[in-house]
Design an enzyme around this catalytic site. Structure first.
Site, PDB file in Angstrom:
ATOM      1  N   LYS A  33      -4.711 -10.830  -2.315  1.00 36.08           N
ATOM      2  CA  LYS A  33      -5.965 -11.010  -3.068  1.00 36.08           C
ATOM      3  C   LYS A  33      -5.892 -12.315  -3.850  1.00 36.08           C
ATOM      4  O   LYS A  33      -4.861 -12.625  -4.456  1.00 36.08           O
ATOM      5  CB  LYS A  33      -6.153  -9.827  -4.012  1.00 36.08           C
ATOM      6  CG  LYS A  33      -7.479  -9.819  -4.766  1.00 36.08           C
ATOM      7  CD  LYS A  33      -7.609  -8.587  -5.665  1.00 36.08           C
ATOM      8  CE  LYS A  33      -8.974  -8.489  -6.307  1.00 36.08           C
ATOM      9  NZ  LYS A  33      -9.134  -7.263  -7.127  1.00 36.08           N
TER      10      LYS A  33
ATOM     11  N   SER B 179     -13.458  -4.680  -6.348  1.00 38.83           N
ATOM     12  CA  SER B 179     -13.450  -6.127  -6.165  1.00 38.83           C
ATOM     13  C   SER B 179     -12.541  -6.604  -5.029  1.00 38.83           C
ATOM     14  O   SER B 179     -12.747  -7.677  -4.484  1.00 38.83           O
ATOM     15  CB  SER B 179     -12.997  -6.809  -7.453  1.00 38.83           C
ATOM     16  OG  SER B 179     -11.638  -6.490  -7.731  1.00 38.83           O
TER      17      SER B 179
ATOM     18  N   SER C 218     -10.958  -1.020  -8.114  1.00 38.00           N
ATOM     19  CA  SER C 218     -11.070  -2.166  -7.204  1.00 38.00           C
ATOM     20  C   SER C 218     -10.174  -2.102  -5.975  1.00 38.00           C
ATOM     21  O   SER C 218     -10.293  -2.945  -5.092  1.00 38.00           O
ATOM     22  CB  SER C 218     -10.787  -3.470  -7.959  1.00 38.00           C
ATOM     23  OG  SER C 218     -11.913  -3.832  -8.708  1.00 38.00           O
TER      24      SER C 218
END
Lengths: 493, 487
Positions: free
Chosen positions: A79, A154, A178
């Site tokens: 990420k 997210s 997330s």
């Protein structure tokens, strides 16, 4: 081998050791797959094929020498909130465009030590603020099962990279859901470990008291393997725990007979999609048929979770993001005065959702308001924690949906923050309590969009979650590659 | 009728701590003379994703100070984020102990004209120093600023008093005593000239009636003072300014002031209304700190002795008078030096006399400092040896006065100094010819002695000493003369 990208980590690791393939070959396979699907799905802000191939070549040498860790030579995505030495780390924001950290995050160091192969920096909502991956300043990411829909957020890019076979695993971060919510929407396994289980050092902070790094993978055992690699004490993160990291894969396959699973009545609410509710209830029955005992429990303060979270999180955000002012960090935009330069830099660099949360947090901490907001929210947070503590006196895990809906169309909730925030209504409470939570596929809706089951455990009891998830996964078809044939992007699987 | 105005002063002191590393990272703490931005790392630069780690040594120093200031150390504490935007604050917030300081409700005794008085300490807390901004103008007239982060994250301790000062004298007495305590604990340099210790004074005045009722008027805070002289001047200036305002029927605005050294006056900086809202909240990256009684006790038992404690000990267990005890305890290093010498030669008077006499004269004449006696050319062992030889007669008084300056000059010990100077003790056995000469040349004196006037013996000894150029031991000489003369 024709379908290298479908392999699990364990299958790939075995093939590497049997000499049936090489890390370079595995890496080329996922890179080729990315070429097909990336134009549609857009999992990455920055794909790193060159690094990947170099790391793969090094891994192959290490594999040849023998005694390489399980993850050696296995391609994984990171990420873009997680710092990678010398590789642009943007947090999905314009303000950090071009920022190259001079350090690897602790979790990246762990993976690097294991010999992993980095496929790229995965897309996310800006500074991890969002539930759809649409607030990314770079581009949205699309759901492989339904390209008109969001992947969740997210950690959207981390979820899609794994779902669409662009990587064997990925790292995400979970502050209020997330990891678990995008895992649910993308039909993959995602774990948010206990707060303190994984070091946050080198992970760009959103809300420090809630953030936690965790893995995405296509199977429970793969998820357990990555979780084990990144867990453990880090002297540089004072909130990380010195507890020994168990052999998580060994927990997969343990008998679940007699384990008590709590079904919170507050997690089955109006407004939940019927398909979600039905699949989750069926999953609970399945766990019962495997020997678990279902008990109804109550988490009475669940309804305050959302508002509590949306006070505490923005407060921490308002401080954490203060450093992006163009002086030392952030793309500077000059101005007449120092204050103008601050405003110009932050005005241009941050997106609407980030600004909204900074303003909310600044307000909630201000003199005269802090008592009513921040301090009050901390008190409610304690009540939510106490709810779980009480429930865990009766049960070993809590089971429910990860998200009230399946993947929703792009743009559907972008202009309605509260609707967007409700996507995390079932994941927020465990975050506020610092508890571990896992999401595993448990079905599909009528449009073939994945549905996820959430299991929440006691602090430090990830093993219970792995045992339950593995038993469920092995006795149901939802994680089988045949189900992922529903992915049609890039010519399907 | 003129009003009798009463003065109220409260003080805030910031001091850097002499830890090895910074407050929250491993960067070296001592940045004096370092190139800008060389003592930095991602943590003290506040790089994205970085987290603080509390410096255990700084915590120990904080507890040590709290105990020395008679504060209560709470069972737990935490750091909070103090939020304000400014380029000297890389993270946009400063970590500081806000709600739970490491020490609370203490006092230190100060000496005033009216006797000893406790000056109450409200709190002692730890925080991190900021970076240093320099505002410059280029050749083309452009204004710009540079940020040096070497200071960012240096451990800082703030000590805040109650408004207990009743005069500038009392304020200065408190500050001197506090500085001594911090220096003797070995946790602070006390250097004000380079900002390692910074002073702030809160000043107000009130009438005698208000004082009786415990009423305070509006106060002004003078910030960033770097000497005791200036703090005195600033307090006196503010007192006059407040009184003048009230006597004219004006109000005093609660404000932060700066000191204008050029004009010897305070200058307005900002009013209370312009003060920041710091939006404090607990630092989520650090778990709460917990201090057990055992840990605190261990620090209490092992903390270094303070100046006033050393003076009392010198009086009570070494039998020194107050004056000499104070001189010997004037610096922590000097008292250690004295005690090291005493450890090697346990004659208190002799060692004290060497140090407070010719030794101090040498130190002062040469402009040397007693802040760090390890830097002196003469070691405590040399002093012990010097005192021993003087005491035993191996060195005569005149020789002693010759040897000590030489040791300071050359940085050598007693024996090498004596060798260089050609000083050796004249052995009694070699004195025969000299005695013969002296006795022959002073027949009168010999006769007086033999007839019972022994007072003249001193004269004869002196003559022998003169003839040996001071190298003989006068006691030996006297003994030999008595033998020769049969007295």
């Amino acid at each position: 081998m024709s379908d290298l990208t479908h392999l699990t980590i364990e299958q790939a690791a075995a093939a590497l050791r049997a000499g049936e393939t090489s890390s370079v070959e595995l890496t080329q396979a996922v890179l080729a797959r990315s070429e097909q699907v990336e134009p549609t799905i857009a999992s990455y802000i920055l794909p790193t094929p060159e690094q990947a191939l170099a790391m793969a070549a090094a891994a192959d040498q290490r594999l040849q020498a023998g005694d390489a860790p399980l993850l050696c030579g296995i391609p994984g995505a990171i990420k873009d909130l997680i710092c990678t030495e010398g590789v642009q780390t943007t947090a999905g924001s314009r303000i950090l465009e071009g920022y190259r950290p001079i350090y690897d995050a602790f979790v990246v160091k762990q993976l690097r030590a294991a010999g992993y192969v980095m496929t790229g920096k995965a897309n996310l909502d800006e500074f991890a603020m969002g539930s759809s991956c649409e607030t990314s300043a770079y581009h949205p990411t699309r759901n492989p099962f339904c390209p008109d829909c969001v992947p969740g957020g997210s950690s959207g890019g981390s979820a899609t990279a794994v779902a669409a076979d662009q990587a064997f695993f990925s790292l995400g971060t979970d502050t209020g859901g997330s990891i678990r919510q995008p895992a649910s929407l993308c039909g993959v396994v995602g774990l948010k470990p206990t707060y303190g289980r994984v070091s946050r050092w080198g992970v760009i902070a959103m809300a420090s008291s809630l953030d936690q790094v965790g893995p995405f993978a296509r199977t429970v055992r793969d998820c357990a393997a990555v979780a084990e690699c990144i867990s453990g004490r880090d002297e540089l993160d004072s909130t990380s725990s010195a507890r020994l990291v168990p052999d998580y894969r060994a927990a997969c396959g343990r008998d679940i007979k007699g384990l008590r699973i709590g079904v919170p009545r507050e997690y089955f609410i109006d407004g939940m999609e019927p398909a979600v509710s039905a699949s989750v209830r069926a999953a609970i029955e399945q766990l019962v048929s495997l020997g678990a005992e279902a008990v109804e429990v109550s988490l009475p303060h669940t309804e305050y979770g959302l508002s509590t979270y949306y006070v505490i999180m923005p407060c921490e955000v308002s401080a954490n993001l203060a450093r992006f002012d163009g002086i030392r960090y952030g793309v500077p935009k000059p101005g007449e005065t120092m204050w103008d330069a601050y405003s110009n830099t932050r005005g241009a660099g941050f997106g609407a959702e980030v600004k909204r949360r900074i303003m909310l947090g600044t307000y909630a901490l201000s003199a005269g308001y802090a008592e009513a907001y921040y301090v009050q929210a901390q008190k409610v947070r304690t009540l939510i924690r106490d709810d779980f503590a009480k429930a865990f006196e009766q049960v070993d895990a809590i089971v429910g949906p990860a998200s009230p809906t399946t993947a929703f169309p792009l743009g559907a909730k972008l202009d309605d923050p509260v609707q967007m925030y409700l996507s995390d209504v079932f994941t927020l409470p465990a975050s506020l309590a610092g508890l571990p939570g896992i999401c595993i596929p448990c079905g599909f809706d009528e449009q073939s969009k994945p549905i996820g089951l959430q299991l929440i455990g006691r602090h430090w009891e990830e093993e219970t979650l792995f045992s339950l998830s593995y038993a469920f996964e092995q006795s149901t078809p939802w994680s089988l590659p045949s189900n992922r044939a529903r992915i049609t992007v890039g010519g399907g699987l | 009728m003129s009003i009798e105005w009463k003065v109220v002063v409260g003080l805030e002191v910031h001091t850097q701590l002499l830890t090895q590393s910074k407050m929250f990272c491993a960067c070296p703490n001592d940045y004096a003379g370092a190139e800008p931005n060389t003592h930095v790392c991602p943590i003290c630069l506040g790089a994205p994703g970085m987290m603080p780690v509390v410096n255990a040594e700084a915590l120990r120093y904080g507890i040590m100070a709290a105990l020395a200031l008679n504060c209560h150390v709470p069972p737990f504490s935490w750091f909070e984020r103090k939020n304000y935007p400014y380029p000297d604050l890389v993270k946009g917030f400063q970590l500081t102990q806000y709600k739970y300081p490491i020490g609370a409700e203490g006092f230190i005794d100060i000496e005033t004209e009216a006797g000893t008085k406790p000056f109450r300490v409200n709190r002692v807390h730890l925080e991190e120093d900021t970076a240093k901004n320099s505002h410059l103008t280029s050749f083309s007239g452009e204004h710009y600023s540079l940020v040096d982060c070497n200071r960012a994250g240096v451990p800082l301790m703030e000590i805040v008093t109650e408004p207990d000062g009743r005069s500038a004298d009392e304020a200065v007495a408190y500050l001197r005593k506090l500085r001594d305590i911090l220096i003797f604990l070995g946790i602070a340099s006390g250097r004000m000239e380079d900002g390692a210790m910074r002073l702030e004074a809160n000043i107000s005045v009130r009438t005698a009636e208000e004082e009786a009722q415990g009423i305070l008027r509006k106060r002004c805070e003078v910030k960033n003072i770097n000497s005791f002289d200036v703090v005195r001047q600033a307090i006196e200036y503010e007192i006059k300014r407040h009184i003048r305002a009230y006597e004219r029927g004006e109000e005093v605005v609660q404000a932060t002031m700066g000191w204008d050294a050029e004009n010897g006056r305070t200058v307005f900086q900002r009013s209370k209304e312009e003060a920041h809202d710091y939006r404090y909240f607990p630092e989520p990256d650090l778990p709460p700190l917990r201090f057990t009684e055992a840990e605190v006790d261990a620090i209490r038992l092992t903390r270094p002795e303070l100046k006033h404690e050393i003076i009392v000990r010198y009086e009570s267990s070494l039998g020194l008078d107050r004056y000499r005890a104070e001189l010997l305890a004037q610096s922590r290093s000097f008292s250690a030096y004295f005690e090291a010498a005493l450890g090697l030669f346990a004659n208190v008077d002799r060692v004290a006399n060497v140090l407070l006499g010719d030794f101090l004269a040498q130190v002062n004449d040469r402009g040397l400092s007693l802040d760090d006696c390890a830097l002196l050319p003469v070691s405590a062992a040399d002093i012990a040896e010097l005192a021993r030889q003087w005491d035993s007669g191996d060195l005569t008084g005149p020789q002693f006065k010759q040897v000590l300056p030489y040791m300071f000059d050359k940085g050598v010990g007693v024996e090498p100094a004596k060798a260089d100077l050609g000083i050796r003790k004249a052995e009694a056995s070699t004195l025969g010819p000299v005695l013969d000469e002296v006795l022959a040349a002073n027949a009168d004196a010999v006769q007086k002695i033999q007839s019972g006037n022994t007072k003249v013996m001193g004269f004869l000894v002196g003559q022998v000493m003169k003839a040996t150029r001071g190298q003989a031991d006068p006691k030996d000489v006297e003994k030999l003369l008595c033998g020769r003369l049969g007295v």
